[in-house]
Design an enzyme around this catalytic site. Structure first.
Site: not given
Ligand SMILES: *Cc1c(COP(=O)(O)O)cnc(C)c1O
Length: 398
Positions: A64, A117, A189, A214
């Protein structure tokens, strides 16, 4: 690591294609990195144990707190984003929530975008106010709206660019130039762009966040998150992380590390495929509108070109027709799978209204601003001619 270039007699920055292979640290005899599949690590003696327990972000104390595989993957991600360091979490939302919980306290004010998001929007709309943090959301394409929203207690501006659903772009440098003179931090982000296409830290963003689920992982097999920032901020965020516990498993960190090796190649192909598909869609009579920052028709194409070197996987478009026609189109696609997420090797397509289709009428969706004919297509690494053929035949089914 910077390498001496004997020809030029100077220092040369490695290219991304090279650093994703070599920048995760020293190899032992195994060419593929070992997976430290352990929750805990032993010390040689009590003195070493104390040192392990007291060293922030120690990679071999308790998983962790850190793990050698996390450290290796994070090194590459930090290099790609150009930040001092990076740390990993169990999901993109883990990265975002841990960062926000670290930086904010009751009485602070945050500026966020009208479009984030979905789960980030939920944190802004529902969770932060519950803890006494005031949030103002502004239209992200309007720099003046960010300026007007600044208050004496503004602590953080959260941006996300490009953003769902119409790939609206935020001017990163303009927001940073507003924030920094007032001592306000900027978190970006960068999931939709990937570090291959956009590096918010180059424009001054203090924290760059990723859903590594992603592009970075790239194979639709793991959920993971990354926080890229300075050593000082990372240590603060890490302290929250050890308490919140959004931990990435060593196996998933290893899959992320493996995914990173091909990130530059994948994104290169994805950028080319997505632009070609966006251009193809724009020329089809069954299509009402295409939203892609790489197209001259995108209202912020010039800004996108300024801060992005490629435009990513996601092409959004509106089909001529309503809910039924769009549903028929998406159901007729054979190559792209009907699934959420983006930035991986497989093409994915979603009829965005379908998520609400069961509970809302077409009229209700219109009022809520959910167009019934909207498709989000994340282009993968398949051959572009096959993707175009697949889209073409599905358009004939409308
Ligand atoms: C998918 C996504 C998230 C969240 O990510 P997870 O890995 O699903 O928790 C946050 N911001 C954007 C722009 C995303 O596409």
């Amino acid at each position: 690591m910077q390498k001496q270039d004997p020809e030029l007699g100077g220092i040369k920055q490695q290219h991304n294609e090279t650093l994703v292979i070599h920048e995760d640290g020293n190899r032992d005899r195994s060419v593929s990195p070992p997976i430290y599949y352990t929750a805990t690590f032993q010390a040689e003696n009590a003195a070493e144990f104390t040192e392990m327990a007291e060293t922030p972000r120690h990679p071999e104390y308790y998983t962790r707190y850190g793990n050698p595989v996390h450290e290796r993957a994070a090194k590459i991600i930090a290099k790609l984003e150009g930040t001092e360091t990076a740390m990993l979490t169990g999901s993109g939302m883990g990265a975002i929530s841990t960062t926000l919980l670290t930086l904010l306290r009751a009485g602070d004010h945050v500026i966020a975008q009208t479009r984030h998001y979905m789960s980030t929007a939920k944190i802004m709309d529902e969770m932060l106010p519950k803890f006494g943090v005031d949030v103002t959301v502004v239209e992200q394409s309007d720099v003046q709206a960010f300026a007007d929203a600044i208050k004496p207690n503004t602590k953080l501006i959260m941006i996300e660019t490009p953003a769902n659903p119409t790939l609206v772009v935020t001017d990163i440098k303009a927001v940073v130039d507003l924030a920094h003179p007032q001592g306000i931090l900027v978190a970006a982000d960068n999931t939709f762009a990937s570090p291959m296409n956009q590096r918010p830290h180059d424009y001054g963003a203090d924290i760059v966040l990723h859903s590594a689920t992603k592009y970075l992982g790239g194979h639709h097999d793991i959920t993971a998150g990354a926080i890229c920032t300075s050593e000082a901020l990372a240590e603060q965020i890490w302290r929250t992380h050890t308490a919140i516990g959004s931990v990435l498993s060593p196996m998933d960190a290893w899959l992320l590390l493996r995914g990173l090796r091909t990130l530059p190649m994948r994104v290169e192909r994805i950028n080319a495929n997505a632009l070609a598909l966006a251009e193809f869609l724009e020329a089809q009579p069954q299509i009402e509108q295409v939203y892609y920052p790489g197209l001259p028709s995108h209202p912020q194409h010039e800004l996108a070109k300024k801060q992005m070197s490629g435009f990513g996987a996601v092409v959004a478009f509106a089909v001529k027709g309503g809910y039924k026609e769009t549903e028929r189109f998406v159901s007729s696609l054979h190559l792209s799978l009907n699934a959420v997420s983006l930035g991986g090797v497989d093409s994915l397509a979603v009829h965005t209204a379908a998520m609400w289709g069961g509970v809302m009428t077409e009229e209700q969706m219109k009022t809520a601003g959910i167009p019934s004919n909207f498709v989000r297509y994340s282009v993968g690494v398949e051959h572009i001619e096959d993707l175009k053929n697949d889209v073409w035949q599905a358009l004939q089914q409308i």
